[in-house]
Design a protein around this motif. Sequence first.
Motif, PDB file in Angstrom:
ATOM      1  N   SER A 129       0.828  -1.203   0.000  1.00 51.77           N
ATOM      2  CA  SER A 129       0.000   0.000   0.000  1.00 51.77           C
ATOM      3  C   SER A 129       0.866   1.258   0.000  1.00 51.77           C
ATOM      4  CB  SER A 129      -0.929  -0.005   1.218  1.00 51.77           C
ATOM      5  OG  SER A 129      -1.659   1.188   1.308  1.00 51.77           O
ATOM      6  N   LEU A 130       1.907   1.260   0.819  1.00 53.13           N
ATOM      7  CA  LEU A 130       2.822   2.406   0.871  1.00 53.13           C
ATOM      8  C   LEU A 130       3.503   2.627  -0.475  1.00 53.13           C
ATOM      9  CD1 LEU A 130       4.490   1.703   4.338  1.00 53.13           C
ATOM     10  CD2 LEU A 130       2.949   3.606   3.811  1.00 53.13           C
ATOM     11  N   TYR A 131       3.829   1.530  -1.168  1.00 50.67           N
ATOM     12  CA  TYR A 131       4.484   1.628  -2.471  1.00 50.67           C
ATOM     13  C   TYR A 131       3.623   2.398  -3.458  1.00 50.67           C
ATOM     14  CZ  TYR A 131       7.508   0.061  -6.300  1.00 50.67           C
ATOM     15  OH  TYR A 131       8.388   0.010  -7.354  1.00 50.67           O
ATOM     16  N   ARG A 132       2.304   2.193  -3.400  1.00 48.57           N
ATOM     17  CA  ARG A 132       1.402   2.923  -4.284  1.00 48.57           C
ATOM     18  C   ARG A 132       1.140   4.338  -3.774  1.00 48.57           C
ATOM     19  NH1 ARG A 132      -3.231   0.859  -3.894  1.00 48.57           N
ATOM     20  NH2 ARG A 132      -2.829  -0.876  -2.499  1.00 48.57           N
ATOM     21  N   GLU A 133       1.085   4.501  -2.459  1.00 45.57           N
ATOM     22  CA  GLU A 133       0.818   5.824  -1.881  1.00 45.57           C
ATOM     23  C   GLU A 133       1.915   6.830  -2.221  1.00 45.57           C
ATOM     24  OE1 GLU A 133      -1.585   7.251  -0.308  1.00 45.57           O
ATOM     25  OE2 GLU A 133      -2.802   5.774   0.745  1.00 45.57           O
ATOM     26  N   ILE A 134       3.166   6.397  -2.149  1.00 47.67           N
ATOM     27  CA  ILE A 134       4.260   7.355  -2.268  1.00 47.67           C
ATOM     28  C   ILE A 134       4.408   7.904  -3.676  1.00 47.67           C
ATOM     29  CG2 ILE A 134       6.008   5.594  -2.750  1.00 47.67           C
ATOM     30  CD1 ILE A 134       6.426   8.950  -0.822  1.00 47.67           C
ATOM     31  N   ARG A 135       3.956   7.145  -4.681  1.00 47.60           N
ATOM     32  CA  ARG A 135       4.289   7.530  -6.054  1.00 47.60           C
ATOM     33  C   ARG A 135       3.743   8.907  -6.425  1.00 47.60           C
ATOM     34  NH1 ARG A 135       6.331   9.239  -9.404  1.00 47.60           N
ATOM     35  NH2 ARG A 135       7.286   8.410 -11.308  1.00 47.60           N
ATOM     36  N   ALA A 136       2.530   9.201  -6.009  1.00 47.09           N
ATOM     37  CA  ALA A 136       1.926  10.483  -6.387  1.00 47.09           C
ATOM     38  C   ALA A 136       2.626  11.669  -5.746  1.00 47.09           C
ATOM     39  CB  ALA A 136       0.443  10.493  -6.028  1.00 47.09           C
ATOM     40  N   LEU A 137       3.212  11.467  -4.567  1.00 51.93           N
ATOM     41  CA  LEU A 137       3.838  12.595  -3.863  1.00 51.93           C
ATOM     42  C   LEU A 137       5.034  13.147  -4.629  1.00 51.93           C
ATOM     43  CD1 LEU A 137       2.040  11.460  -1.569  1.00 51.93           C
ATOM     44  CD2 LEU A 137       3.831  12.148   0.026  1.00 51.93           C
ATOM     45  N   ARG A 138       5.628  12.351  -5.502  1.00 51.38           N
ATOM     46  CA  ARG A 138       6.749  12.841  -6.305  1.00 51.38           C
ATOM     47  C   ARG A 138       6.271  13.712  -7.470  1.00 51.38           C
ATOM     48  NH1 ARG A 138       9.354   7.561  -8.097  1.00 51.38           N
ATOM     49  NH2 ARG A 138      10.852   8.948  -9.126  1.00 51.38           N
ATOM     50  N   ILE A 139       4.952  13.826  -7.631  1.00 51.00           N
ATOM     51  CA  ILE A 139       4.378  14.590  -8.743  1.00 51.00           C
ATOM     52  C   ILE A 139       3.641  15.830  -8.262  1.00 51.00           C
ATOM     53  CG2 ILE A 139       2.692  14.510 -10.622  1.00 51.00           C
ATOM     54  CD1 ILE A 139       3.373  11.522 -10.921  1.00 51.00           C
ATOM     55  N   TYR A 140       2.706  15.661  -7.317  1.00 50.55           N
ATOM     56  CA  TYR A 140       1.856  16.811  -7.004  1.00 50.55           C
ATOM     57  C   TYR A 140       2.564  17.862  -6.158  1.00 50.55           C
ATOM     58  CZ  TYR A 140       0.329  15.007  -2.340  1.00 50.55           C
ATOM     59  OH  TYR A 140       0.246  14.577  -1.035  1.00 50.55           O
ATOM     60  N   GLU A 141       2.055  19.089  -6.247  1.00 48.24           N
ATOM     61  CA  GLU A 141       2.656  20.295  -5.634  1.00 48.24           C
ATOM     62  C   GLU A 141       4.091  20.507  -6.128  1.00 48.24           C
ATOM     63  OE1 GLU A 141       1.920  21.478  -1.619  1.00 48.24           O
ATOM     64  OE2 GLU A 141       0.247  20.073  -1.458  1.00 48.24           O
ATOM     65  N   GLY A 142       4.290  20.250  -7.417  1.00 48.24           N
ATOM     66  CA  GLY A 142       5.591  20.444  -8.040  1.00 48.24           C
ATOM     67  C   GLY A 142       6.324  19.126  -8.185  1.00 48.24           C
ATOM     68  N   THR A 143       6.522  18.668  -9.424  1.00 43.03           N
ATOM     69  CA  THR A 143       7.255  17.434  -9.639  1.00 43.03           C
ATOM     70  C   THR A 143       8.690  17.580  -9.147  1.00 43.03           C
ATOM     71  OG1 THR A 143       8.011  18.090 -11.837  1.00 43.03           O
ATOM     72  CG2 THR A 143       5.877  16.953 -11.716  1.00 43.03           C
ATOM     73  N   THR A 144       9.345  16.445  -8.992  1.00 39.79           N
ATOM     74  CA  THR A 144      10.756  16.475  -8.605  1.00 39.79           C
ATOM     75  C   THR A 144      11.572  17.310  -9.581  1.00 39.79           C
ATOM     76  OG1 THR A 144      10.660  14.344  -7.468  1.00 39.79           O
ATOM     77  CG2 THR A 144      12.812  15.021  -8.334  1.00 39.79           C
ATOM     78  N   GLU A 145      11.280  17.162 -10.871  1.00 40.01           N
ATOM     79  CA  GLU A 145      12.031  17.890 -11.886  1.00 40.01           C
ATOM     80  C   GLU A 145      11.815  19.395 -11.779  1.00 40.01           C
ATOM     81  OE1 GLU A 145      11.699  13.769 -12.710  1.00 40.01           O
ATOM     82  OE2 GLU A 145      10.094  15.226 -12.408  1.00 40.01           O
ATOM     83  N   VAL A 146      10.560  19.809 -11.562  1.00 41.02           N
ATOM     84  CA  VAL A 146      10.269  21.233 -11.404  1.00 41.02           C
ATOM     85  C   VAL A 146      10.924  21.779 -10.147  1.00 41.02           C
ATOM     86  CG1 VAL A 146       8.420  22.874 -10.895  1.00 41.02           C
ATOM     87  CG2 VAL A 146       8.170  21.274 -12.796  1.00 41.02           C
ATOM     88  N   ASN A 147      10.904  21.009  -9.068  1.00 41.22           N
ATOM     89  CA  ASN A 147      11.547  21.479  -7.846  1.00 41.22           C
ATOM     90  C   ASN A 147      13.055  21.617  -8.018  1.00 41.22           C
ATOM     91  OD1 ASN A 147       9.707  21.959  -5.491  1.00 41.22           O
ATOM     92  ND2 ASN A 147       8.935  19.975  -6.136  1.00 41.22           N
ATOM     93  N   LYS A 148      13.660  20.760  -8.827  1.00 40.43           N
ATOM     94  CA  LYS A 148      15.087  20.919  -9.108  1.00 40.43           C
ATOM     95  C   LYS A 148      15.354  22.238  -9.833  1.00 40.43           C
ATOM     96  CE  LYS A 148      16.589  16.095  -9.114  1.00 40.43           C
ATOM     97  NZ  LYS A 148      17.177  14.983  -9.883  1.00 40.43           N
ATOM     98  N   LEU A 149      14.484  22.570 -10.776  1.00 38.69           N
ATOM     99  CA  LEU A 149      14.638  23.849 -11.473  1.00 38.69           C
ATOM    100  C   LEU A 149      14.489  25.025 -10.502  1.00 38.69           C
ATOM    101  CD1 LEU A 149      12.561  23.158 -14.732  1.00 38.69           C
ATOM    102  CD2 LEU A 149      15.060  23.213 -14.500  1.00 38.69           C
ATOM    103  N   VAL A 150      13.520  24.912  -9.591  1.00 36.92           N
ATOM    104  CA  VAL A 150      13.304  25.974  -8.598  1.00 36.92           C
ATOM    105  C   VAL A 150      14.539  26.130  -7.714  1.00 36.92           C
ATOM    106  CG1 VAL A 150      11.959  26.632  -6.566  1.00 36.92           C
ATOM    107  CG2 VAL A 150      10.795  25.752  -8.600  1.00 36.92           C
ATOM    108  N   ILE A 151      15.044  25.013  -7.211  1.00 33.71           N
ATOM    109  CA  ILE A 151      16.210  25.055  -6.326  1.00 33.71           C
ATOM    110  C   ILE A 151      17.426  25.634  -7.042  1.00 33.71           C
ATOM    111  CG2 ILE A 151      17.845  23.630  -5.023  1.00 33.71           C
ATOM    112  CD1 ILE A 151      15.413  21.639  -4.666  1.00 33.71           C
TER     113      ILE A 151
END
Length: 399
Positions: free
Chosen positions: A356-378
Amino acid sequence: MDRSYLNWPFFEEHHRRLAACLQDWAAKHAAHHDEDADIDDVCRGFVRQLGKDGFLGLTVPRDGGGLNEVLDVRALALAREILAYHHGLADFAFVMQGLGSGPISLFGTPEQKRRWLPGVANGSKIAALAMSEPDAGSDVANVSTVAVPDGQGFRLNGVKTWISNGGIADQYTVIARLGDAPGTKGLACFVVEAGTPGFSVPERIDVMAPHPLGRLEFRDCVIPAGNLIGRPGEGFKIAMSNLDVFRSTVGAAALGFARRALDEALRRVHVRKVFDQKLADYQLTQARIADMATEIDASALLVYRAAWTKDRGADRVTREASMAKMYATEAAQRVIDAAVQLWGGLGVTRGVMVESLYREIRALRIYEGTTEVNKLVIAGQTYAAYMAENGAASEGGAP
């Protein structure tokens, strides 16, 4: 669940008391993880219970019926971490009350706060934030939903999608384009109440970890002038200020998932035997546990640094919050993947917590700014700071 981090200097005594109360609450109300239940009913139930027991008072300021003068980001992060540890939908139900009403909390008039926030705080109203569109996810400047003044207010036309609480919310905070100004300069923020003529939720969206999501449509939806939050043209500022508060708490939710995965892994390797030896006794297992524990602590440091910085009065914590969100979500994915591996075949069996955790975590890497967008911000924030300190010298050729 490890509680030693509560002694870190980021926290005050009232945060430790809150954590203890929430631990007790979650053990009583959020321990059962039944994904076959009706998710709408589950989320409504969590909102009602969290409101009844006073925890939703953390999601709005005192002048809107909340517990604190201003939003306490450390308290929000602690709540998300603890709730996520126990039940993903408990965390979801909690944070959407804050994220969905955040623009009102931060920029609303006293009358708007009195009108829309007390119900959020007591759990009688469910809130939602509507920013994402089919062609505008992390790129808020590309929003195409249009609000046109009509003399009495505004007429709203457009589509929003992947909207959390879409279909069950009582009020939606909507980012739309107002006027002809390009990009971020032409955006504004409105409140749309469920049942408003011209507003509909024609589709619910199924995702790998069940959550109430929907697609919203606005067809000549009439919005009273008093439903405009802030001033025309401030929509982007309002959206980013809201994310400044809540983006680091996404990392906190990931942290809760990761802590649960580590505990589940420890429980499993303690009892599972491979070749007549405890799995915990193998050096490969110990190395993996060490990596998991280290990534969790590193995530916690970034999350609570960002929250502490915001609570200390910083105008913006864009860099800190983006770092926290990016690192904690990516680290949690690795930690949870490791936990699944340690559980072996059971780890990919539906209904087992690590699956269940494996499926739960996946969306968090996308919403409120994807990992890629956050790298650009940083990177942008880091380079801007460098240029502010060294720009003149570097332009002149100095090292």
